[in-house]
Scaffold this motif. Structure first.
Motif, PDB file in Angstrom:
ATOM      1  N   UNK B   9       1.111  -1.153   0.304  1.00 33.18           N
ATOM      2  CA  UNK B   9       0.233  -0.373  -0.133  1.00 33.18           C
ATOM      3  C   UNK B   9       0.715   1.526  -0.216  1.00 33.18           C
ATOM      4  N   UNK B  10       0.634   2.138  -0.395  1.00 27.41           N
ATOM      5  CA  UNK B  10       1.639   2.963  -1.325  1.00 27.41           C
ATOM      6  C   UNK B  10       0.556   4.243  -0.695  1.00 27.41           C
ATOM      7  N   UNK B  11       1.460   5.584   0.286  1.00 23.05           N
ATOM      8  CA  UNK B  11       0.535   6.668  -0.381  1.00 23.05           C
ATOM      9  C   UNK B  11       0.733   7.521  -1.420  1.00 23.05           C
ATOM     10  N   UNK B 319      -8.967   4.898  -0.405  1.00 24.52           N
ATOM     11  CA  UNK B 319      -7.342   4.715  -0.446  1.00 24.52           C
ATOM     12  C   UNK B 319      -6.644   6.166   0.113  1.00 24.52           C
ATOM     13  N   UNK B 320      -7.199   7.188   0.117  1.00 24.21           N
ATOM     14  CA  UNK B 320      -6.703   8.309   0.951  1.00 24.21           C
ATOM     15  C   UNK B 320      -5.865   8.161   2.424  1.00 24.21           C
ATOM     16  N   UNK B 321      -6.939   6.916   3.599  1.00 23.70           N
ATOM     17  CA  UNK B 321      -6.895   6.639   4.769  1.00 23.70           C
ATOM     18  C   UNK B 321      -6.019   5.422   4.990  1.00 23.70           C
ATOM     19  N   UNK B 322      -6.339   4.112   4.146  1.00 24.97           N
ATOM     20  CA  UNK B 322      -5.726   3.147   4.051  1.00 24.97           C
ATOM     21  C   UNK B 322      -4.534   2.495   3.112  1.00 24.97           C
ATOM     22  N   UNK B 323      -4.356   3.495   1.667  1.00 26.66           N
ATOM     23  CA  UNK B 323      -2.887   3.878   0.840  1.00 26.66           C
ATOM     24  C   UNK B 323      -3.471   3.012  -0.141  1.00 26.66           C
TER      25      UNK B 323
END
Lengths: 346, 346
Positions: B9-11, B319-323
């Motif tokens: 999981x990537x920022x 995805x903003x919270x968990x990547x």
């Protein structure tokens, strides 16, 4: 053939004069009568029958009830050199557009773009007559109109959208303009009415009845039912775009806001219209109409059997030489309306 | 679940940096790399996977062969206070659009309208990232892009159109903007590629093989076959409108004019893009975003299960919270590309 035997053939100008008399005798101004009569006769001439004389009882009923103002003078405001705002003042959309003709020409000349936002307007005809003249001047025109809520959004059960047509016209070198005019519903409402008149079933998938169940009965669609959008969710998104551009951006009514109230029998939708006109030769370095002609050539070579608008041009050519066929009973009805009487049916 | 276990999981910022490195190492300018990396990472973040990192090998191959110029400086010309013409000079469409950002803002401020005609441009991504930012500023934006001929006109047998998407964005009061982005083909080409990658059959009616016969095999569609337009002849007319607006009006290439020549492996279409931006509050006397919110409320009440763009916002939030999940093998490939290497597959 039976219909043919029972039909008379009228010249375009002769039909315009008769329709003009009907509008005048139901209280429109001469300006409005001139424009609507030519528009309606043009639809009949081109075989766009769902917007031809078939619509006259609807025009008459809408005028008689006071739902639409046949003497409205549209108010045209220049928001910017490219942006024209029109309040049709509860009149018809076509004379409102005609009132802005000079302003549109000037916007195009000065900036190559005209955005025309018409509100408080009634559009009861086809949309191609609004855009074709621009293409004949070498311009690209796109227009959107909303209407009466009679189309369900994809996946929904209640009507929200009008049949929300899109029209699009472009010049084509050495050929007639390419003119698209299509409802974002599976079928235009006028076509449903023609099916109802003939008691012909609709193709499956056309619409739903008042309970939201699928039906092929045109009477059920017209009696509290609704049409589907074309092309599934993608068509529904385009209907949504039209609703926003024509109904909201113009400051007009949304399709579901029409309420005929005490105007029983009125049929014209009070809604809005957006028109975008662009001078295509300002966009790039090439001759647009030559490029459009090249594209059309490729479409024909790829096997597309008919270019948009071709059928109308064919009908126009035929009726220009042999006259516009009008059924005798329809003619009687028109003559009755021309004396100020109501139509026997709508 | 297996995929999930094999994913990292990537920022968002981390993914942008990696993609930026890939673009730079394949010869793009920093300006182009910044814009394309953010664009591509944004698609991945929003779950628009057919335009996410899946596209990177195609970008790389197109850059390596010299088919597209990653260092092109777009030439922006002001045709009028409302009309902007851009020659992307064989570069990507998004940096060309970015180069005109100031001119667009000024056109909107002065006239309420901006028509932006981009030619000689390569658009290899989704179209919603081009229009969503305008809606966030309270503007309505519509865009059209043509591409590589891989869609047959209705009733035809040979590809003429690209997948010719339309995107449309509007502000909605107290909510995320409404953003439509849809190909005028039955399916986006990226989706066909994903089906091919997974050896999943296409739904019936999606396309034809190289002989023009209907097929559900994604490989057959990609190997000289073609897609159908959505919504029958009406969808085909809209694809035609997009081809004319994006390819012809801009002075760009028509979809069937792409010829990769010696650039074997290149994938980006050299075509055109038209963007129309309108300040909706100049159109009428009402607050447009409030009217759009009212329409959305009615759509939900009518049973429409999802508003356009809602799925992307949901994915974006997640995805903003968990990547952003990136499969490990895809990450390896990206890392290899970042060193200047070609992708193992496209």
């Amino acid at each position: 053939m039976t219909d043919e035997l029972l039909a008379v053939r009228m010249d375009f100008d002769e039909l315009v004069l008769l329709l003009r008399k009907i509008f005048i005798s139901h209280g429109t101004s001469a300006f409005v009568a001139d424009i609507l009569a030519a528009n309606c006769a043009g639809c009949e001439r081109d075989g766009a029958l769902s917007h031809g004389i078939f619509r006259m009882p609807g025009y008459v009923a809408s005028l008689k009830t006071g739902w639409v103002d046949g003497r409205a003078d549209a108010e045209v405001s220049l928001v910017s050199p490219s942006f024209i705002r029109i309040d049709a003042c509860n009149g018809f959309a076509q004379p409102a557009l005609a009132a802005a003709a000079g302003a549109i020409d000037e916007a195009i000349e000065r900036t190559g773009v005209a955005v025309v936002a018409i509100r408080n307007s009634h559009h009861f005809s086809a949309l191609w007559p609004d855009v074709e003249p621009f293409a004949r001047k070498g311009l690209v025109a796109i227009s959107f109109v909303n209407g009466l809520a009679n189309v369900v959004p994809h996946g929904g059960h209640t009507a929200v959208f009008g049949t929300n047509p899109i029209a699009f016209a472009t010049p084509v070198a050495d050929a007639e303009p390419l003119v698209v005019d299509q409802a974002t519903s599976v079928m235009a409402n006028g076509e449903v009415r023609l099916h109802a008149l003939d008691n012909q079933p609709l193709p499956p998938g056309t619409g739903v009845d008042s309970s939201g169940a699928a039906t092929t009965d045109p009477h059920a669609v017209l009696a509290g039912g609704a049409l589907n959008t074309f092309g599934g969710y993608k068509g529904s998104s385009i209907a949504l775009m039209v609703e926003l551009l024509a109904g909201a951006l113009t400051g007009g009514q949304l399709s579901f806001e029409n309420d005929f109230g005490h105007c029983v029998g009125a049929q014209t939708p009070k809604a809005g219209q957006l028109l975008i006109v662009i001078d295509p030769d300002r966009g790039g370095s090439t001759d647009f109409s030559q490029r459009a002609a090249l594209l059309c050539k490729h479409l024909v070579e790829a096997g597309q059997d008919r270019l948009p608008g071709a059928r109308r041009y064919k009908n126009r050519h035929t009726t220009q030489t042999s006259g516009i066929p009008i059924a005798k009973n329809a003619l009687s009805e028109l003559l009755q309306m021309a004396t100020g009487g109501a139509a026997s049916s709508s």
